[in-house]
Design a protein around this motif. Structure first.
Motif, PDB file in Angstrom:
ATOM      1  N   ASP A   1      16.730 -51.597  56.608  1.00 27.18           N
ATOM      2  CA  ASP A   1      17.770 -52.301  57.354  1.00 27.18           C
ATOM      3  C   ASP A   1      19.096 -52.224  56.609  1.00 27.18           C
ATOM      4  O   ASP A   1      19.140 -52.300  55.367  1.00 27.18           O
ATOM      5  CB  ASP A   1      17.405 -53.773  57.549  1.00 27.18           C
TER       6      ASP A   1
ATOM      7  N   LYS B   1      19.500 -51.855  62.322  1.00 23.82           N
ATOM      8  CA  LYS B   1      18.297 -51.051  62.199  1.00 23.82           C
ATOM      9  C   LYS B   1      18.616 -49.558  62.155  1.00 23.82           C
ATOM     10  O   LYS B   1      19.620 -49.107  62.691  1.00 23.82           O
ATOM     11  CB  LYS B   1      17.354 -51.335  63.379  1.00 23.82           C
TER      12      LYS B   1
ATOM     13  N   GLN C   1      16.201 -56.477  52.950  1.00 19.36           N
ATOM     14  CA  GLN C   1      15.011 -56.237  53.769  1.00 19.36           C
ATOM     15  C   GLN C   1      14.254 -57.526  54.068  1.00 19.36           C
ATOM     16  O   GLN C   1      13.098 -57.495  54.493  1.00 19.36           O
ATOM     17  CB  GLN C   1      14.078 -55.242  53.055  1.00 19.36           C
TER      18      GLN C   1
ATOM     19  N   ASN D   1      12.005 -58.155  57.029  1.00 17.40           N
ATOM     20  CA  ASN D   1      10.730 -57.440  57.087  1.00 17.40           C
ATOM     21  C   ASN D   1       9.705 -57.946  56.072  1.00 17.40           C
ATOM     22  O   ASN D   1       8.571 -57.474  56.065  1.00 17.40           O
ATOM     23  CB  ASN D   1      10.971 -55.942  56.831  1.00 17.40           C
TER      24      ASN D   1
END
Length: 277
Positions: free
Chosen positions: A48, A54, A233, A236
Protein backbone atom coordinates in the motif's frame (compact mmCIF):
# COMPACT_ATOMS: atom_id res chain seq x y z
CA UNK A 1 41.24 -15.04 15.78
CA UNK A 2 37.78 -14.62 17.30
CA UNK A 3 35.52 -17.66 17.37
CA UNK A 4 32.76 -17.45 14.76
CA UNK A 5 29.38 -16.84 16.41
CA UNK A 6 26.45 -19.15 15.89
CA UNK A 7 24.41 -17.64 13.06
CA UNK A 8 20.76 -17.72 12.03
CA UNK A 9 19.81 -16.66 8.48
CA UNK A 10 16.15 -16.00 7.67
CA UNK A 11 15.25 -15.62 3.99
CA UNK A 12 12.02 -13.69 3.49
CA UNK A 13 10.15 -12.28 0.51
CA UNK A 14 9.00 -8.79 1.57
CA UNK A 15 9.53 -6.14 4.22
CA UNK A 16 7.28 -7.12 7.19
CA UNK A 17 7.53 -10.89 6.55
CA UNK A 18 10.46 -11.04 8.95
CA UNK A 19 8.23 -9.94 11.81
CA UNK A 20 5.13 -12.00 11.03
CA UNK A 21 6.61 -15.49 10.91
CA UNK A 22 10.00 -15.21 12.58
CA UNK A 23 10.01 -12.03 14.67
CA UNK A 24 10.02 -14.07 17.85
CA UNK A 25 12.97 -16.29 16.99
CA UNK A 26 14.96 -13.39 15.55
CA UNK A 27 14.49 -11.41 18.77
CA UNK A 28 15.06 -14.41 21.04
CA UNK A 29 18.25 -15.58 19.41
CA UNK A 30 19.64 -12.06 19.13
CA UNK A 31 19.13 -11.74 22.90
CA UNK A 32 21.03 -15.00 23.35
CA UNK A 33 24.04 -13.61 21.51
CA UNK A 34 23.44 -15.39 18.20
CA UNK A 35 24.14 -13.50 15.00
CA UNK A 36 20.88 -12.94 13.13
CA UNK A 37 20.96 -12.29 9.40
CA UNK A 38 17.85 -11.24 7.49
CA UNK A 39 17.74 -11.56 3.71
CA UNK A 40 14.76 -9.73 2.18
CA UNK A 41 14.30 -10.64 -1.47
CA UNK A 42 11.98 -7.92 -2.81
CA UNK A 43 11.52 -4.19 -2.41
CA UNK A 44 7.88 -4.43 -1.30
CA UNK A 45 6.78 -2.03 -4.04
CA UNK A 46 3.40 -3.76 -4.43
CA UNK A 47 2.42 -2.78 -0.92
CA UNK A 48 0.00 0.00 0.00
CA UNK A 49 1.08 3.56 -0.68
CA UNK A 50 0.55 6.64 1.53
CA UNK A 51 -3.06 7.02 2.52
CA UNK A 52 -3.68 3.33 1.80
CA UNK A 53 -3.63 3.71 -1.99
CA UNK A 54 -3.58 0.24 -3.53
CA UNK A 55 -1.31 -1.11 -6.26
CA UNK A 56 -2.77 -0.33 -9.67
CA UNK A 57 -4.81 2.60 -8.38
CA UNK A 58 -4.10 6.17 -9.48
CA UNK A 59 -1.30 7.67 -7.42
CA UNK A 60 0.36 4.40 -6.47
CA UNK A 61 4.11 4.77 -7.02
CA UNK A 62 6.01 1.46 -6.50
CA UNK A 63 9.37 3.25 -6.28
CA UNK A 64 8.13 5.58 -3.54
CA UNK A 65 6.43 2.69 -1.73
CA UNK A 66 9.66 0.68 -1.86
CA UNK A 67 11.59 3.57 -0.29
CA UNK A 68 9.07 3.84 2.56
CA UNK A 69 9.13 0.11 3.14
CA UNK A 70 12.91 0.00 3.28
CA UNK A 71 12.88 2.58 6.09
CA UNK A 72 10.19 0.58 7.89
CA UNK A 73 12.20 -2.62 7.45
CA UNK A 74 15.27 -0.98 8.94
CA UNK A 75 13.17 0.16 11.90
CA UNK A 76 11.83 -3.38 12.37
CA UNK A 77 15.38 -4.73 12.32
CA UNK A 78 16.31 -2.27 15.08
CA UNK A 79 13.40 -3.49 17.20
CA UNK A 80 14.31 -7.15 16.69
CA UNK A 81 18.04 -6.45 17.17
CA UNK A 82 18.84 -8.10 13.83
CA UNK A 83 22.59 -8.13 13.32
CA UNK A 84 22.72 -7.88 9.53
CA UNK A 85 20.17 -6.91 6.87
CA UNK A 86 20.74 -7.89 3.24
CA UNK A 87 18.29 -6.79 0.53
CA UNK A 88 18.38 -8.51 -2.84
CA UNK A 89 16.24 -5.69 -4.26
CA UNK A 90 14.06 -7.59 -6.72
CA UNK A 91 10.78 -5.96 -7.73
CA UNK A 92 7.79 -7.13 -5.72
CA UNK A 93 5.71 -9.51 -7.86
CA UNK A 94 2.39 -8.85 -6.13
CA UNK A 95 -0.30 -11.39 -5.34
CA UNK A 96 -1.17 -14.35 -7.57
CA UNK A 97 -2.66 -13.21 -10.86
CA UNK A 98 -1.59 -9.58 -10.62
CA UNK A 99 -0.09 -8.07 -13.81
CA UNK A 100 3.09 -7.40 -11.80
CA UNK A 101 3.70 -11.18 -11.80
CA UNK A 102 4.74 -10.83 -15.43
CA UNK A 103 7.05 -7.82 -15.09
CA UNK A 104 10.48 -8.87 -16.41
CA UNK A 105 12.30 -7.40 -13.38
CA UNK A 106 9.98 -9.03 -10.83
CA UNK A 107 11.27 -11.60 -8.40
CA UNK A 108 8.82 -14.15 -9.81
CA UNK A 109 10.32 -13.80 -13.28
CA UNK A 110 13.93 -14.00 -12.05
CA UNK A 111 15.63 -17.28 -13.03
CA UNK A 112 15.97 -19.38 -9.88
CA UNK A 113 19.64 -20.10 -10.48
CA UNK A 114 20.40 -16.39 -10.85
CA UNK A 115 18.72 -15.50 -7.56
CA UNK A 116 20.22 -18.55 -5.88
CA UNK A 117 23.74 -17.59 -6.94
CA UNK A 118 23.39 -14.21 -5.21
CA UNK A 119 22.02 -15.84 -2.07
CA UNK A 120 24.76 -18.49 -2.11
CA UNK A 121 27.34 -15.69 -1.97
CA UNK A 122 25.68 -14.38 1.20
CA UNK A 123 25.58 -17.87 2.69
CA UNK A 124 29.29 -18.33 2.05
CA UNK A 125 29.96 -14.97 3.68
CA UNK A 126 27.83 -15.46 6.80
CA UNK A 127 28.12 -19.28 7.03
CA UNK A 128 24.77 -19.76 8.82
CA UNK A 129 24.29 -22.64 11.23
CA UNK A 130 20.51 -22.40 10.79
CA UNK A 131 18.57 -21.27 7.70
CA UNK A 132 14.85 -20.49 7.80
CA UNK A 133 12.55 -19.87 4.84
CA UNK A 134 9.12 -20.94 3.51
CA UNK A 135 7.87 -24.31 2.28
CA UNK A 136 7.31 -25.20 -1.40
CA UNK A 137 3.98 -23.34 -1.42
CA UNK A 138 5.40 -20.24 0.19
CA UNK A 139 3.17 -21.00 3.20
CA UNK A 140 0.07 -19.61 1.47
CA UNK A 141 0.86 -19.52 -2.25
CA UNK A 142 2.31 -16.04 -2.72
CA UNK A 143 4.59 -16.06 -5.80
CA UNK A 144 7.44 -14.25 -4.04
CA UNK A 145 7.30 -16.61 -1.06
CA UNK A 146 7.47 -19.59 -3.41
CA UNK A 147 10.41 -18.01 -5.20
CA UNK A 148 12.19 -17.32 -1.89
CA UNK A 149 11.84 -21.02 -1.07
CA UNK A 150 13.19 -22.01 -4.47
CA UNK A 151 16.26 -19.80 -4.40
CA UNK A 152 17.05 -20.75 -0.80
CA UNK A 153 17.02 -24.47 -1.47
CA UNK A 154 18.98 -24.00 -4.71
CA UNK A 155 21.53 -21.77 -2.97
CA UNK A 156 22.13 -24.41 -0.31
CA UNK A 157 22.93 -26.90 -3.05
CA UNK A 158 25.48 -24.47 -4.50
CA UNK A 159 27.46 -24.23 -1.27
CA UNK A 160 29.43 -26.71 0.79
CA UNK A 161 27.50 -25.65 3.89
CA UNK A 162 25.32 -28.06 5.87
CA UNK A 163 23.18 -25.93 8.19
CA UNK A 164 20.02 -27.01 9.89
CA UNK A 165 17.21 -25.94 7.55
CA UNK A 166 13.66 -25.07 8.56
CA UNK A 167 10.49 -24.05 6.79
CA UNK A 168 8.01 -21.82 8.60
CA UNK A 169 4.64 -23.38 9.31
CA UNK A 170 1.65 -23.16 11.60
CA UNK A 171 -0.36 -25.75 13.53
CA UNK A 172 -3.72 -26.44 11.91
CA UNK A 173 -5.29 -25.84 15.31
CA UNK A 174 -4.05 -22.25 15.10
CA UNK A 175 -5.09 -21.64 11.49
CA UNK A 176 -8.67 -22.46 12.46
CA UNK A 177 -8.53 -19.81 15.18
CA UNK A 178 -7.28 -17.18 12.75
CA UNK A 179 -10.51 -17.23 10.76
CA UNK A 180 -12.49 -16.67 13.94
CA UNK A 181 -10.19 -13.87 15.08
CA UNK A 182 -10.32 -12.04 11.76
CA UNK A 183 -14.10 -11.93 12.03
CA UNK A 184 -13.83 -10.70 15.61
CA UNK A 185 -11.50 -7.84 14.72
CA UNK A 186 -12.93 -7.15 11.27
CA UNK A 187 -16.68 -7.72 11.55
CA UNK A 188 -17.23 -5.92 8.25
CA UNK A 189 -15.41 -8.66 6.32
CA UNK A 190 -17.64 -10.30 3.70
CA UNK A 191 -18.50 -13.94 4.15
CA UNK A 192 -16.15 -16.10 2.04
CA UNK A 193 -17.54 -18.55 -0.47
CA UNK A 194 -17.33 -22.21 0.63
CA UNK A 195 -14.22 -22.92 -1.47
CA UNK A 196 -12.34 -20.00 0.10
CA UNK A 197 -13.53 -20.92 3.57
CA UNK A 198 -11.97 -24.37 3.17
CA UNK A 199 -8.60 -22.96 2.06
CA UNK A 200 -7.18 -22.14 5.54
CA UNK A 201 -7.43 -25.84 6.42
CA UNK A 202 -4.70 -26.45 3.82
CA UNK A 203 -2.33 -23.90 5.36
CA UNK A 204 0.21 -25.19 7.85
CA UNK A 205 0.53 -28.74 9.16
CA UNK A 206 -1.34 -31.05 11.51
CA UNK A 207 -0.05 -30.36 14.99
CA UNK A 208 1.62 -33.76 15.32
CA UNK A 209 3.67 -33.20 12.12
CA UNK A 210 5.34 -30.02 13.34
CA UNK A 211 8.93 -30.80 14.30
CA UNK A 212 9.94 -27.64 16.14
CA UNK A 213 8.06 -25.50 18.65
CA UNK A 214 9.98 -22.43 19.84
CA UNK A 215 8.56 -20.48 22.77
CA UNK A 216 9.07 -16.79 22.03
CA UNK A 217 6.45 -15.45 24.44
CA UNK A 218 9.01 -13.30 26.24
CA UNK A 219 9.73 -11.53 22.95
CA UNK A 220 6.14 -11.04 21.78
CA UNK A 221 6.28 -7.34 22.63
CA UNK A 222 9.26 -6.88 20.32
CA UNK A 223 7.51 -8.87 17.61
CA UNK A 224 4.41 -6.69 17.94
CA UNK A 225 6.50 -3.52 17.78
CA UNK A 226 8.39 -4.82 14.74
CA UNK A 227 5.09 -5.36 12.94
CA UNK A 228 3.95 -1.90 14.02
CA UNK A 229 7.11 -0.46 12.46
CA UNK A 230 5.58 -1.36 9.08
CA UNK A 231 3.00 1.36 9.55
CA UNK A 232 2.29 1.87 5.85
CA UNK A 233 0.92 -1.67 5.68
CA UNK A 234 -1.09 -1.44 8.89
CA UNK A 235 -4.41 -2.00 7.10
CA UNK A 236 -3.14 -5.44 6.05
CA UNK A 237 -1.69 -6.45 9.44
CA UNK A 238 -4.80 -7.34 11.38
CA UNK A 239 -2.73 -8.65 14.31
CA UNK A 240 -2.05 -5.08 15.38
CA UNK A 241 -5.71 -4.62 16.27
CA UNK A 242 -5.43 -7.25 19.00
CA UNK A 243 -3.22 -5.27 21.35
CA UNK A 244 -0.05 -6.74 22.82
CA UNK A 245 -1.60 -9.00 25.45
CA UNK A 246 -3.92 -10.84 23.06
CA UNK A 247 -1.19 -10.88 20.42
CA UNK A 248 1.20 -12.57 22.85
CA UNK A 249 -1.34 -15.26 23.67
CA UNK A 250 -1.78 -16.16 20.01
CA UNK A 251 1.67 -15.46 18.59
CA UNK A 252 3.99 -16.48 21.42
CA UNK A 253 4.90 -19.83 19.87
CA UNK A 254 6.68 -20.01 16.51
CA UNK A 255 6.63 -23.34 14.72
CA UNK A 256 8.72 -24.92 11.98
CA UNK A 257 9.24 -28.01 9.89
CA UNK A 258 12.84 -29.22 10.07
CA UNK A 259 13.95 -30.43 6.64
CA UNK A 260 17.73 -30.73 7.02
CA UNK A 261 19.71 -31.55 10.13
CA UNK A 262 23.36 -32.59 10.40
CA UNK A 263 23.21 -32.81 14.21
CA UNK A 264 20.80 -35.68 14.81
CA UNK A 265 18.90 -33.66 17.43
CA UNK A 266 15.85 -35.51 18.71
CA UNK A 267 12.37 -34.52 17.57
CA UNK A 268 10.21 -32.78 18.46
CA UNK A 269 12.54 -29.98 19.52
CA UNK A 270 12.07 -26.59 21.14
CA UNK A 271 15.21 -24.85 19.87
CA UNK A 272 16.38 -24.18 16.29
CA UNK A 273 19.91 -24.57 17.62
CA UNK A 274 19.33 -27.94 19.31
CA UNK A 275 22.43 -30.07 18.71
CA UNK A 276 24.58 -27.03 17.95
CA UNK A 277 25.22 -25.81 21.49
Amino acid sequence: MAERPLTLMAVHAHPDDEATGTGGVLARYAAEGIRTVLVTCTDGGCGDGPGGVKPGDPGHDPVAVAAIRRRELEASCEVLRISDLEMLGYADSGMVGWPSNDAPDSFWQTPVQKGAARLAELMRHYRPDVVVTYDENGFYGHPDHIQAHRITMAALEMTELTPKVYWTTMPRSTTRRFGELMREFRPDMPEPDPAEAAAPAEIGLPDDEITTWVDTTAFSGQKFDALAAHASQGENIFFLGMGKERFSELMGMETFQRVQDPTGAALPENDLFAGLR
